[in-house]
Design a protein around this motif. Sequence first.
Motif, PDB file in Angstrom:
ATOM      1  N   ALA A 133       0.822  -1.215   0.000  1.00 38.55           N
ATOM      2  CA  ALA A 133       0.000   0.000   0.000  1.00 38.55           C
ATOM      3  C   ALA A 133       0.856   1.265   0.000  1.00 38.55           C
ATOM      4  O   ALA A 133       0.405   2.321  -0.466  1.00 38.55           O
ATOM      5  CB  ALA A 133      -0.925  -0.004   1.215  1.00 38.55           C
ATOM      6  N   ALA A 134       2.077   1.167   0.483  1.00 38.41           N
ATOM      7  CA  ALA A 134       2.935   2.350   0.588  1.00 38.41           C
ATOM      8  C   ALA A 134       3.692   2.657  -0.701  1.00 38.41           C
ATOM      9  O   ALA A 134       4.137   3.797  -0.897  1.00 38.41           O
ATOM     10  CB  ALA A 134       3.936   2.145   1.726  1.00 38.41           C
ATOM     11  N   LEU A 135       3.859   1.688  -1.572  1.00 41.01           N
ATOM     12  CA  LEU A 135       4.749   1.863  -2.726  1.00 41.01           C
ATOM     13  C   LEU A 135       4.361   3.054  -3.602  1.00 41.01           C
ATOM     14  O   LEU A 135       5.214   3.892  -3.935  1.00 41.01           O
ATOM     15  CB  LEU A 135       4.779   0.575  -3.562  1.00 41.01           C
ATOM     16  N   GLU A 136       3.095   3.161  -3.995  1.00 43.07           N
ATOM     17  CA  GLU A 136       2.696   4.247  -4.887  1.00 43.07           C
ATOM     18  C   GLU A 136       2.687   5.607  -4.180  1.00 43.07           C
ATOM     19  O   GLU A 136       3.212   6.589  -4.734  1.00 43.07           O
ATOM     20  CB  GLU A 136       1.331   3.950  -5.511  1.00 43.07           C
ATOM     21  N   PRO A 137       2.113   5.741  -2.963  1.00 50.07           N
ATOM     22  CA  PRO A 137       2.202   7.053  -2.285  1.00 50.07           C
ATOM     23  C   PRO A 137       3.634   7.511  -2.049  1.00 50.07           C
ATOM     24  O   PRO A 137       3.938   8.707  -2.204  1.00 50.07           O
ATOM     25  CB  PRO A 137       1.465   6.800  -0.960  1.00 50.07           C
ATOM     26  N   VAL A 138       4.514   6.598  -1.695  1.00 50.75           N
ATOM     27  CA  VAL A 138       5.910   6.983  -1.473  1.00 50.75           C
ATOM     28  C   VAL A 138       6.578   7.332  -2.804  1.00 50.75           C
ATOM     29  O   VAL A 138       7.398   8.246  -2.879  1.00 50.75           O
ATOM     30  CB  VAL A 138       6.676   5.861  -0.737  1.00 50.75           C
ATOM     31  N   ARG A 139       6.206   6.634  -3.879  1.00 49.85           N
ATOM     32  CA  ARG A 139       6.759   6.992  -5.193  1.00 49.85           C
ATOM     33  C   ARG A 139       6.395   8.428  -5.560  1.00 49.85           C
ATOM     34  O   ARG A 139       7.217   9.165  -6.118  1.00 49.85           O
ATOM     35  CB  ARG A 139       6.234   6.031  -6.262  1.00 49.85           C
ATOM     36  N   ARG A 140       5.161   8.849  -5.226  1.00 47.09           N
ATOM     37  CA  ARG A 140       4.752  10.228  -5.527  1.00 47.09           C
ATOM     38  C   ARG A 140       5.567  11.222  -4.711  1.00 47.09           C
ATOM     39  O   ARG A 140       5.912  12.310  -5.199  1.00 47.09           O
ATOM     40  CB  ARG A 140       3.252  10.399  -5.262  1.00 47.09           C
ATOM     41  N   VAL A 141       5.883  10.863  -3.454  1.00 45.54           N
ATOM     42  CA  VAL A 141       6.755  11.719  -2.642  1.00 45.54           C
ATOM     43  C   VAL A 141       8.128  11.829  -3.305  1.00 45.54           C
ATOM     44  O   VAL A 141       8.701  12.928  -3.417  1.00 45.54           O
ATOM     45  CB  VAL A 141       6.890  11.166  -1.215  1.00 45.54           C
ATOM     46  N   MET A 142       8.658  10.724  -3.770  1.00 46.04           N
ATOM     47  CA  MET A 142       9.972  10.732  -4.407  1.00 46.04           C
ATOM     48  C   MET A 142       9.965  11.554  -5.690  1.00 46.04           C
ATOM     49  O   MET A 142      10.973  12.172  -6.048  1.00 46.04           O
ATOM     50  CB  MET A 142      10.423   9.293  -4.703  1.00 46.04           C
ATOM     51  N   GLU A 143       8.828  11.586  -6.362  1.00 47.96           N
ATOM     52  CA  GLU A 143       8.727  12.401  -7.570  1.00 47.96           C
ATOM     53  C   GLU A 143       8.904  13.876  -7.246  1.00 47.96           C
ATOM     54  O   GLU A 143       9.480  14.641  -8.036  1.00 47.96           O
ATOM     55  CB  GLU A 143       7.370  12.156  -8.236  1.00 47.96           C
ATOM     56  N   GLY A 144       8.419  14.287  -6.076  1.00 47.09           N
ATOM     57  CA  GLY A 144       8.644  15.663  -5.642  1.00 47.09           C
ATOM     58  C   GLY A 144      10.062  15.907  -5.171  1.00 47.09           C
ATOM     59  O   GLY A 144      10.603  17.003  -5.351  1.00 47.09           O
ATOM     60  N   ALA A 366       4.262  10.787   2.982  1.00 55.09           N
ATOM     61  CA  ALA A 366       3.212  10.140   2.194  1.00 55.09           C
ATOM     62  C   ALA A 366       1.927   9.971   2.999  1.00 55.09           C
ATOM     63  O   ALA A 366       0.933   9.447   2.477  1.00 55.09           O
ATOM     64  CB  ALA A 366       3.702   8.781   1.703  1.00 55.09           C
ATOM     65  N   GLY A 367       1.926  10.384   4.259  1.00 59.59           N
ATOM     66  CA  GLY A 367       0.747  10.256   5.103  1.00 59.59           C
ATOM     67  C   GLY A 367       0.511   8.859   5.630  1.00 59.59           C
ATOM     68  O   GLY A 367      -0.601   8.503   6.017  1.00 59.59           O
ATOM     69  N   LEU A 368       1.598   8.064   5.668  1.00 58.11           N
ATOM     70  CA  LEU A 368       1.475   6.666   6.061  1.00 58.11           C
ATOM     71  C   LEU A 368       2.112   6.370   7.412  1.00 58.11           C
ATOM     72  O   LEU A 368       2.272   5.194   7.766  1.00 58.11           O
ATOM     73  CB  LEU A 368       2.122   5.781   4.990  1.00 58.11           C
ATOM     74  N   GLY A 369       2.470   7.403   8.156  1.00 57.45           N
ATOM     75  CA  GLY A 369       3.167   7.195   9.418  1.00 57.45           C
ATOM     76  C   GLY A 369       2.399   6.322  10.385  1.00 57.45           C
ATOM     77  O   GLY A 369       2.965   5.420  11.011  1.00 57.45           O
TER      78      GLY A 369
END
Length: 480
Positions: A133-144, A366-369
């Motif tokens: 579940a974290a892979l895509e939200p964290v990828r978006r963070v990395m894009e920034g 990513a809001g997953l803490g």
Amino acid sequence: MRERRIYLLDPRRYRPEVIAVVFAKTSRSPEPFDVIAEGLSDESAAQFHEKWVVGYGHASVAEHAVLHIAFENISRLAAEAIEGVRLASFTEKSTRFQILDREAFYLPPEIAASPFREAYAETMTRLFETYHAALEPVRRVMEGWFPRRPEESEGAYRTRLRIRAMDACRYLLPTATLTNVGMTVNARALEHGLRKWLSHPLAEVREIAATVKAVALREVPTLLKYAEPNAYLRTSAERLRQWACALPEDPEPRDGVRLIAWDPEAEVRFIAACLYRFRALSYEGALRQVRAMRPEERREVLEAALGGRSPFDPPVRELEHIVYTFDCLMDEGAYYDLKRHRMMTQTPQALTAAYGYAVPRAIEEAGLGAAYRTAVEAAIALWERMHPVIGEAAAYALPNAVYRRVLMTMNMREAYHLCRLRGGPNGHFAYRYIAMRIYEAIRAVHPTLAAYMGCEAYPPSEEIAARFGGVAHPEATPTT
């Protein structure tokens, strides 16, 4: 003048034990290697090894018999034990480049036969589901964090972002995660490894050892048949554990790297060793003369020894006379990478939850803490329940996020290699931080020698800690 010949003995034609005998016989036979090989059979090779390697202890002969062993679907906890063989080569499935299946975890027999089986399966499933579940939200963070480079293709950029995302998400993967390992090893080192694995406290490692022995005996039936569990390895570990358990635990300090032993005269000793190689004088005499040198003369000798190297040139071996010891605290994922530097002495503490765990900054952004902490703390809580009952096998439940302390003693040549390789910007931020802390500690006590390590342009440890978080930082208290 005799013709020079250099050639391969084809492993498709000669078995490893035969090749080992060919090389061994050259010490007493004037015949060429290939002529010796043609006169040997599997039976005569076995007889040779029984007499000389087993009977008379000429174990170095077994180093000429080389095997390539494939391990599939073993746990990362077991792989840690397998990769503890120093004189071998390993390549392993990477958690930076492959997204792992939700079911890719091992159920050890110690837990399968315990009351914790169901809780263990639920906890592992939660870790893997949180990871996916974290892979895509964290990828978006990395894009920034990492914009596309002007010359970078879209495909290369997506790959880079995926790797960066997995660098953060892999903290959720437990040591029970299944992996594949390729091993190249000679029979002498493998026999030593088998004795250690057959004596290991984890049932999985002992089962793997029994299978490796059975498979390897098909190629080297003589050299490995006496590899058995070792009573000394088992009893000494237990005796030391009893002594250690009598000591009060003190998990402080939480600093990532502390240099605890070094030679104040390292520069002088290194220069003396370099000059000793080219002159007929004692080492003590070389030390006296180097101590009498002016500082600028010493710098000139250092430049002669270490200057002009390309990034691909290893430094002179005289650096191996300089030794450092570091007490390091790092997450399990970082240790799993740094453990591959086996040309040093490493003493890892048993995997535990005593030091808390890391939370990468990208997970928070990513809001997953909250979901991350819930999954990790559930694994730690399960470990705390299981450990008093099943002992070391409880560690299968612990994720890469937990901190682990490791004592590392290395010579300076190895430090050059480790810091340059692991401190670079393309590596995982957790081991980059450790590598740069090691470099900075050496630079603080031996600045002239550190100037040749090739790490000056790398981001310092403070910058790595501030940007990525998750590391065991001296000013931070890890989550507990």
